[in-house]
Design a protein around this motif. Structure first.
Motif, mmCIF file in Angstrom:
data_model
loop_
_atom_site.group_PDB
_atom_site.id
_atom_site.type_symbol
_atom_site.label_atom_id
_atom_site.label_comp_id
_atom_site.label_asym_id
_atom_site.label_seq_id
_atom_site.Cartn_x
_atom_site.Cartn_y
_atom_site.Cartn_z
ATOM 1 N N LYS A 597 0.378 -0.851 -0.352
ATOM 2 C CA LYS A 597 0.194 -0.038 -0.371
ATOM 3 C C LYS A 597 0.638 1.159 -0.515
ATOM 4 O O LYS A 597 1.792 1.634 0.926
ATOM 5 N N VAL A 598 0.605 1.938 -1.071
ATOM 6 C CA VAL A 598 1.967 2.963 -1.031
ATOM 7 C C VAL A 598 0.782 4.321 -0.619
ATOM 8 O O VAL A 598 -0.030 4.259 -0.395
ATOM 9 N N ASP A 599 2.104 5.302 0.646
ATOM 10 C CA ASP A 599 1.505 6.275 1.456
ATOM 11 C C ASP A 599 2.263 7.416 1.053
ATOM 12 O O ASP A 599 3.365 7.137 0.022
ATOM 13 N N SER A 600 1.272 8.228 0.453
ATOM 14 C CA SER A 600 0.928 9.457 -0.923
ATOM 15 C C SER A 600 2.526 10.137 -0.226
ATOM 16 O O SER A 600 3.183 10.728 -1.087
ATOM 17 N N ALA A 601 2.807 10.318 0.937
ATOM 18 C CA ALA A 601 3.333 11.542 1.734
ATOM 19 C C ALA A 601 5.040 10.394 1.643
ATOM 20 O O ALA A 601 6.390 11.512 1.575
ATOM 21 N N LEU A 602 4.725 9.227 1.878
ATOM 22 C CA LEU A 602 6.354 9.179 1.710
ATOM 23 C C LEU A 602 6.749 8.608 0.254
ATOM 24 O O LEU A 602 7.558 9.140 0.337
ATOM 25 N N ALA A 603 6.040 8.438 -0.749
ATOM 26 C CA ALA A 603 6.199 8.591 -1.722
ATOM 27 C C ALA A 603 6.937 10.098 -2.185
ATOM 28 O O ALA A 603 7.749 9.507 -3.256
ATOM 29 N N SER A 604 6.416 11.026 -2.308
ATOM 30 C CA SER A 604 6.697 12.192 -2.118
ATOM 31 C C SER A 604 7.925 12.961 -1.899
ATOM 32 O O SER A 604 8.739 13.199 -2.724
ATOM 33 N N GLN A 605 8.618 11.729 -0.797
ATOM 34 C CA GLN A 605 9.747 12.460 0.014
ATOM 35 C C GLN A 605 10.617 11.444 -1.093
ATOM 36 O O GLN A 605 11.432 12.290 -1.077
ATOM 37 N N GLY A 606 10.265 10.374 -0.943
ATOM 38 C CA GLY A 606 11.071 9.405 -2.063
ATOM 39 C C GLY A 606 11.006 9.713 -3.476
ATOM 40 O O GLY A 606 12.737 9.277 -3.984
ATOM 41 N N ARG A 607 10.617 10.882 -4.020
ATOM 42 C CA ARG A 607 10.692 11.494 -5.171
ATOM 43 C C ARG A 607 11.771 12.470 -4.962
ATOM 44 O O ARG A 607 12.815 12.457 -6.103
ATOM 45 N N THR A 608 12.006 13.253 -4.160
ATOM 46 C CA THR A 608 13.375 13.765 -4.177
ATOM 47 C C THR A 608 14.507 13.744 -3.977
ATOM 48 O O THR A 608 15.718 13.596 -5.075
ATOM 49 N N LEU A 609 14.107 12.157 -2.830
ATOM 50 C CA LEU A 609 15.375 11.421 -2.686
ATOM 51 C C LEU A 609 15.687 10.455 -4.560
ATOM 52 O O LEU A 609 16.759 10.318 -4.219
ATOM 53 N N TYR A 610 14.901 10.807 -4.838
ATOM 54 C CA TYR A 610 15.620 9.368 -5.959
ATOM 55 C C TYR A 610 16.135 10.180 -6.914
ATOM 56 O O TYR A 610 16.821 9.704 -8.285
ATOM 57 N N GLN A 611 16.150 11.437 -6.735
ATOM 58 C CA GLN A 611 17.126 12.899 -7.985
ATOM 59 C C GLN A 611 18.432 11.664 -7.751
ATOM 60 O O GLN A 611 19.226 12.217 -8.948
ATOM 61 N N LYS A 612 19.070 11.341 -6.829
ATOM 62 C CA LYS A 612 20.694 10.720 -6.621
ATOM 63 C C LYS A 612 20.676 8.916 -7.848
ATOM 64 O O LYS A 612 21.332 9.189 -8.071
ATOM 65 N N CYS A 613 19.476 8.750 -7.874
ATOM 66 C CA CYS A 613 19.265 7.718 -8.780
ATOM 67 C C CYS A 613 19.168 7.833 -10.436
ATOM 68 O O CYS A 613 18.798 6.852 -11.291
ATOM 69 N N THR A 614 18.516 8.741 -10.244
ATOM 70 C CA THR A 614 17.872 9.274 -11.875
ATOM 71 C C THR A 614 19.001 9.186 -12.835
ATOM 72 O O THR A 614 18.822 8.838 -14.373
#
Length: 709
Positions: A597-614
């Motif tokens: 179950k995706v937590d939208s707040a956590l996913a929003s935080q993860g979107r910013t962190l994912y820039q390290k992975c791009t």
């Protein structure tokens, strides 16, 4: 004569031929010799960087007989975007994290391999090495972690190595060194990763001792200036640029000119990109995005031409600089030809640094033209995102990027791997007062989080007349990632494509005369050379290096890094070898887990962190094929396994760096973002809204240009 004697004499003659060929002395004379193309002993074949060979055994008439002589798969490396060297019947490759391999050019037998064991943290700069250099009996290469080393060409044994950067800084090496006068010249990258002041350094080719260093941008004036050119440059900066580093890293193009004993340095973008933040009072910000001439023996500044004054778009001038003598208005001119990212093609008098001509080679909307009186671009209002955002052509990928072009003195044409791809810049909310490079990112504009559709850009092979500054012909290419090129006296232009085809074009007309399915796409440029009078063509093939991070735009060809090969292919007339089979192209399909179950707040935080992975795994978690598509991987579904790999470096040996700074909460946020992207299925209305939003942005940019907003 008895057969045993015939065999004896045949072997003796072959040995004598090999011995004679092995006597090549790769020095200034050899690298300045445009006529002798038996070897390909430098990144651009010769000092001129023309990537032109005088060999013509393979030509317009015979190319139909060209076949595979041998191939060598390279399963132990992940990036093969480099230019091999060929010296005395031996191929030298710099692949992956500067792993050097020597291969027999006739048989494909591996002779030796050297791995410098790159620092794991520097694996984050996952561009791979693009080439190496050869001088006397040594091979030279840089390493992502900032080292420069020399190997014995016969044995692969380390002769010397030196650190060209500072431990722990953001600098890294991906470009090929250049060797001349017993000097080895190397630059570095890093301006896109924060706090970098660019420079180039010359070392003694025999010992690795530093000889001189030249900085591309000035440091803090309070500390004094290294040389008069830094004091000159500082007058074109404002604010406290040195706190950000300033940028200007010369990560690719370096050209030595034996006629004037000069080196030309192609410098890079600003750090941050956004001039409003690094130099808030404006200014040209020398020597960003420039061609700079230095004395080859001392590094003393001689002249410069800045292609993009006050750069603010990542418009590097680190693309190759080609030297030639051409007839202009009936007179021979010694020129430098340059196609940087910004979309213009420049012809510069290399003796004086004066601009001769400059014209657009593709769609360019940030500037109307180059003013020939001043040599400066006539910019379009709004292009500098003065009101917070701007959509322009080209984008930061450039009309021409690092994939090298070639020049044929026979046809008088330059062959450019060209691209058309826009750029969107948005710095709303950033001011010189509130911007923090470490917190807000090193570019000074907001990150891009959306997938890039496969029709967002295109590419072509462009044949350009540099004297008359006009297109001779153009051939569309698949996708938006063109490969580097090579031209020959046989009237051919060779280029590997993103769809896996190696193509030979007629240099005059662009007609396709020959093609070969390599089993995987490539960006690496081909080379040609001869051994015992027989001409060969070699190319590295593998889906890696450069713009492989653009989501669906990169993924459309169906190459998946760990499923498709990295290989070296060599061709000759009447070659009849068979290429080992490779997997058919495929598009990874996201996994769906109803229990997660995706937590939208956590996913929003993860979107910013994912820039390290791009940089490896692609925008919006849509892999371009270089690294695994995380939406299609089961690993992010398992917290323990995901943590072991992402934070602890369990797959470091396979190119996945550790991110030890991530907390348990960060890892969890990344999981939720990846799962959100895996489950993302835009509705028809959402797709329409996205298209309308893009159209409105284009309209708004035009209204801003007209002063109506």
């Amino acid at each position: 004569m008895p057969s045993i004697l015939r065999r004896f004499f045949a072997v003796a003659l072959l040995g004598a031929a090999l011995s004679a060929q092995a006597a090549s002395e790769i020095d200034n004379a050899a690298l300045a010799n445009e006529a002798d193309s038996a070897n390909w002993a430098a990144y651009g074949r010769s000092f001129s960087e023309q990537r032109f060979s005088t060999l013509d055994q393979i030509n317009r008439d015979t190319v139909k007989r060209l076949g595979l002589a041998w191939s060598l798969d390279l399963p132990d490396v992940w990036n093969v975007s480099s230019t091999p060297l060929a010296v005395d019947g031996v191929l030298y490759l710099a692949v992956g994290f500067s792993v050097i391999k020597a291969v027999d050019a006739v048989s494909g037998k591996l002779l030796w391999s050297y791995d410098p064991k790159v620092d794991g943290q520097k694996m984050r700069m996952a561009w791979g090495i693009r080439g190496l250099a050869f001088w006397k009996n040594k091979v030279y290469a840089g390493v992502q972690d900032g080292r420069l080393f020399a190997l014995d060409a016969k044995t692969g044994q380390l002769v010397w190595e030196t650190l060209t950067t500072t431990p722990g800084d953001n600098r890294y090496i991906t470009g090929a060194p250049r060797v001349f006068n017993g000097h080895v010249l190397i630059g570095h990258g890093g301006a896109d990763f924060g706090h970098v002041r660019g420079y180039v350094t010359a070392y003694d080719a025999d010992t690795g001792r530093q000889l001189w260093r030249w900085f591309a941008v000035p440091g803090n004036p309070a500390d004094g200036f290294e040389d008069p050119s830094q004091e000159l440059a500082a007058k074109t900066w404002t604010g406290q640029w040195w706190k950000f580093g300033g940028g200007g890293s010369a990560w690719n193009a370096l050209t030595y000119d034996p006629e004037f004993n000069r080196v030309y340095i192609g410098t890079g973008n600003g750090g941050p990109w956004n001039r409003k933040l690094r130099s808030p009072g404006g200014g040209d910000n020398l020597f960003l995005c420039s061609v700079v001439a230095l004395d080859a023996d001392t590094g003393k500044y001689l002249w410069h031409y800045q292609t993009t004054p006050g750069e603010t778009w990542d418009f590097n001038s680190t693309m190759d600089m080609v030297l030639a003598t051409v007839q202009i208005e009936g007179k021979p001119r010694k020129v430098l030809m340059h196609a940087p990212k910004n979309g213009f093609f420049y012809v510069i008098d290399r003796e004086t640094g004066k601009l001769i001509s400059a014209e657009k080679i593709g769609k360019v909307t940030w500037a109307e033209r180059i003013d020939m009186q001043t040599g400066r671009p006539v910019e379009v209002r709004g292009a500098r995102y003065e009101n917070g955002e701007s959509l322009i052509w080209p984008g930061s990928g450039g009309t021409h990027n690092w994939q090298p072009m070639a020049y044929s003195p026979d046809s008088g044409l330059v062959y450019i791997p060209a691209r058309e791809l826009p750029g969107y810049y948005d710095d709303r909310g950033y001011t010189p007062e509130n911007y923090d490079m470490d917190r807000d990112g090193p570019m000074g504009v907001h990150g891009f989080f959306d997938d890039i559709p496969k029709n967002a850009g295109s590419s072509s092979l462009l044949a350009w007349d540099p004297v008359h500054q006009k297109k001779a012909w153009e051939k569309p290419l698949p996708g938006a990632t063109p490969g580097g090129v090579m031209a020959t006296h046989g009237g051919l232009v060779f280029q590997g494509q993103s769809d896996g085809q190696l193509i030979a074009h007629d240099a005059q007309s662009g007609e396709t005369l020959w093609r070969f399915d390599m089993g995987v796409g490539t960006q690496a440029p081909p080379i040609t050379y001869s051994v015992n009078g027989k001409q060969y063509v070699s190319v590295l093939a593998g889906w890696s290096g450069g713009l492989m991070v653009l989501g669906s735009l990169s993924a459309q060809h169906g190459w998946v890094g760990r499923e498709h090969p990295r290989r070296l292919l060599t061709f000759a007339l009447d070659g009849d070898a068979r290429l080992p089979p490779s997997a058919a192209p495929s598009i990874p399909q996201p996994l769906h887990d109803a229990g997660f179950k995706v937590d939208s707040a956590l996913a929003s935080q993860g979107r910013t962190l994912y820039q390290k992975c791009t940089i490896c795994h692609g925008v919006a978690a849509v892999s371009g094929g270089y690294a695994p598509d995380l939406r299609a991987s089961a690993i992010p579904l398992n917290t323990a396994a995901f943590t072991t790999i992402v934070r602890d470096g369990a797959l470091q040996s396979r190119g996945m760096p550790p991110f030890a700074e991530l907390s348990d909460a960060d890892v969890q946020a990344l999981q939720h973002y990846i799962r959100q992207q895996a489950d993302d299925k835009p509705s028809a209305w959402e797709q329409v809204k996205s298209a309308l939003s893009f159209i409105w942005l284009m309209i708004k940019m035009q209204l801003l240009k007209w002063g109506l907003m």
